[in-house]
Structure formats: C-alpha cells, structure tokens
Scaffold this active site. Structure first.
Site, PDB file in Angstrom:
ATOM      1  N   TYR A 201     -12.328  -3.001  -3.801  1.00 44.27           N
ATOM      2  CA  TYR A 201     -13.117  -3.173  -2.493  1.00 44.27           C
ATOM      3  C   TYR A 201     -14.370  -3.154  -1.845  1.00 44.27           C
ATOM      4  O   TYR A 201     -14.920  -2.631  -1.196  1.00 44.27           O
ATOM      5  CB  TYR A 201     -12.502  -2.309  -1.688  1.00 44.27           C
ATOM      6  CG  TYR A 201     -11.025  -1.728  -0.752  1.00 44.27           C
ATOM      7  CD1 TYR A 201     -10.732  -2.821   0.353  1.00 44.27           C
ATOM      8  CD2 TYR A 201     -10.223  -0.962  -1.040  1.00 44.27           C
ATOM      9  CE1 TYR A 201      -9.334  -4.107   0.307  1.00 44.27           C
ATOM     10  CE2 TYR A 201      -8.244  -1.550  -0.613  1.00 44.27           C
ATOM     11  CZ  TYR A 201      -8.337  -2.793   0.717  1.00 44.27           C
ATOM     12  OH  TYR A 201      -7.389  -2.534   1.106  1.00 44.27           O
TER      13      TYR A 201
ATOM     14  N   LYS B 233       1.092  -1.139  -0.029  1.00 44.89           N
ATOM     15  CA  LYS B 233      -0.049  -0.234  -0.042  1.00 44.89           C
ATOM     16  C   LYS B 233       0.592   1.745  -0.055  1.00 44.89           C
ATOM     17  O   LYS B 233       1.525   1.456   0.017  1.00 44.89           O
ATOM     18  CB  LYS B 233      -0.383  -0.276   0.952  1.00 44.89           C
ATOM     19  CG  LYS B 233      -1.924  -1.144   1.407  1.00 44.89           C
ATOM     20  CD  LYS B 233      -2.742  -1.262   2.659  1.00 44.89           C
ATOM     21  CE  LYS B 233      -4.091  -2.498   2.494  1.00 44.89           C
ATOM     22  NZ  LYS B 233      -5.522  -2.423   3.459  1.00 44.89           N
TER      23      LYS B 233
ATOM     24  N   HIS C 175      -1.714  -4.729   1.536  1.00 46.88           N
ATOM     25  CA  HIS C 175      -3.068  -6.183   1.030  1.00 46.88           C
ATOM     26  C   HIS C 175      -3.285  -7.047   0.935  1.00 46.88           C
ATOM     27  O   HIS C 175      -1.700  -7.626  -0.062  1.00 46.88           O
ATOM     28  CB  HIS C 175      -3.638  -5.333  -0.078  1.00 46.88           C
ATOM     29  CG  HIS C 175      -5.243  -6.024  -0.674  1.00 46.88           C
ATOM     30  ND1 HIS C 175      -6.325  -6.434   0.070  1.00 46.88           N
ATOM     31  CD2 HIS C 175      -4.752  -7.405  -0.987  1.00 46.88           C
ATOM     32  CE1 HIS C 175      -7.050  -7.039  -0.468  1.00 46.88           C
ATOM     33  NE2 HIS C 175      -6.169  -8.116  -1.511  1.00 46.88           N
TER      34      HIS C 175
END
Ligand code: DAT
Ligand code: MG
Length: 151
Positions: A51, A11, A117
């Site tokens: 997401y 990220k 992630h």
C-alpha cells in the site's frame, strides 16, 4: 490482453466471514484461470510495500494493521482483460457505492472492511504479483476448457 494477469487478495474480514469459497467460485465460473494461490499472514513490511502509494493518507496505519490482523488469501488470476473485469466484479472501493452483484456490493458495508483487494492497472498487477509471489509459485497449467471461454 488475452494472457493478462491480476493480483487479488481476500482480506482478513473476507477470510473470517468464510467468503473464500464464494469469491473463488465467482472467478472460476466467470472463466478465469487461477495460476497462484496461498493463505498468508502478511508481515507489516509486505503490507506497507503493498500500500506504499497510500502512505500519506490518514487511514494508512489502520489499513496496514487491519490487513495484518489475520490471514489473507493471495491469488493470481489470468485471462482476457482480467485486471479491469476483476475490478468490476469487486465493485467500488466503498461497498456503499457498489452495485448488488459485485463482491463488495453483496457482502460489504464499511469502506475499511471491503473484503477483497484487486490490482487497479496492469502495472500495479505486475508490481503486486512480484511483491507477493516467488516465480516458482506461479503455476502454468493446460486449460482444457479454454476453447469454450475464448474464441
Ligand atoms: P481499492 O481497494 O478499491 O483499490 P484504494 O487503493 O484507494 O481502493 O485503497 C485501498 C484500501 O484502503 C481500500 O480497499 C480500503 C482502504 N480505504 C480507501 N479509502 C479509504 C477511506 N477513505 N477510509 C478508510 N479506508 C479507506
Ligand atoms: Mg487500490
């Protein structure tokens, strides 16, 4: 399975904190096989799809904004039970609950700055790999160390 694949993304906080090499090193030394990697400034559209399951959560908009606030390093790793094992190597969602020795446990403090992630199931991995990578970006290569990693 033996040729299972997972999607990992360092990220923007992990990238800014110069953890890219450290994170790749952990998966390389573990014995997993890197088949795709790119640094990308992800669009809002891509991140919202990524997401989508969290769209009703109160932190969704902030999460998408943060993920688009700088480059992410997107990767596909392959190997025996890599989806589950990678999640163990990441730690829990909240770094405060993550053991030392995990990426989030070693480098993170805040749940909304948790560095990396990783797909949570084989189905998610399949969906996320397709979302982030074109088929030609997945590189199949002969692994000459493979026989020292898998019987
Ligand atoms: P994970 O990344 O461990 O799979 P998730 O899919 O439930 O966790 O959530 C995706 C990301 O959203 C997570 O890495 C950080 C953020 N997040 C999750 N729960 C949160 C919360 N309660 N407050 C703020 N951010 C949260
Ligand atoms: Mg998740």
């Amino acid at each position: 399975g033996i040729n299972e694949r997972t999607f990992l993304a360092i990220k923007p906080d992990g990238h800014q904190r110069r953890l890219v090499g450290e994170i790749i090193r952990r998966f390389e030394r573990k014995g997993y096989h890197l088949v795709a990697m790119k640094m990308i400034q992800a669009s809002e559209e891509l991140l919202k799809k990524h997401y989508i399951e969290l769209r009703d959560r109160p932190f969704y908009e902030r999460l998408v904004k943060y993920m688009g606030s700088g480059p992410v390093v997107a990767m596909v790793w392959q190997g025996l039970d890599v989806v589950k094992t990678a999640r163990m190597m990441l730690g829990e969602t909240n770094p405060a609950d993550s053991l030392p020795g995990t990426i989030r446990g070693d480098f993170g403090v805040d749940i909304s700055r948790n560095i990396i992630h990783g797909s949570d199931s084989r189905e998610s991995a399949q969906r996320e790999i397709t979302l982030w990578f074109q088929p030609h970006e997945i590189v199949c290569w002969q692994d000459n160390a493979e026989k020292w990693i898998n019987e």
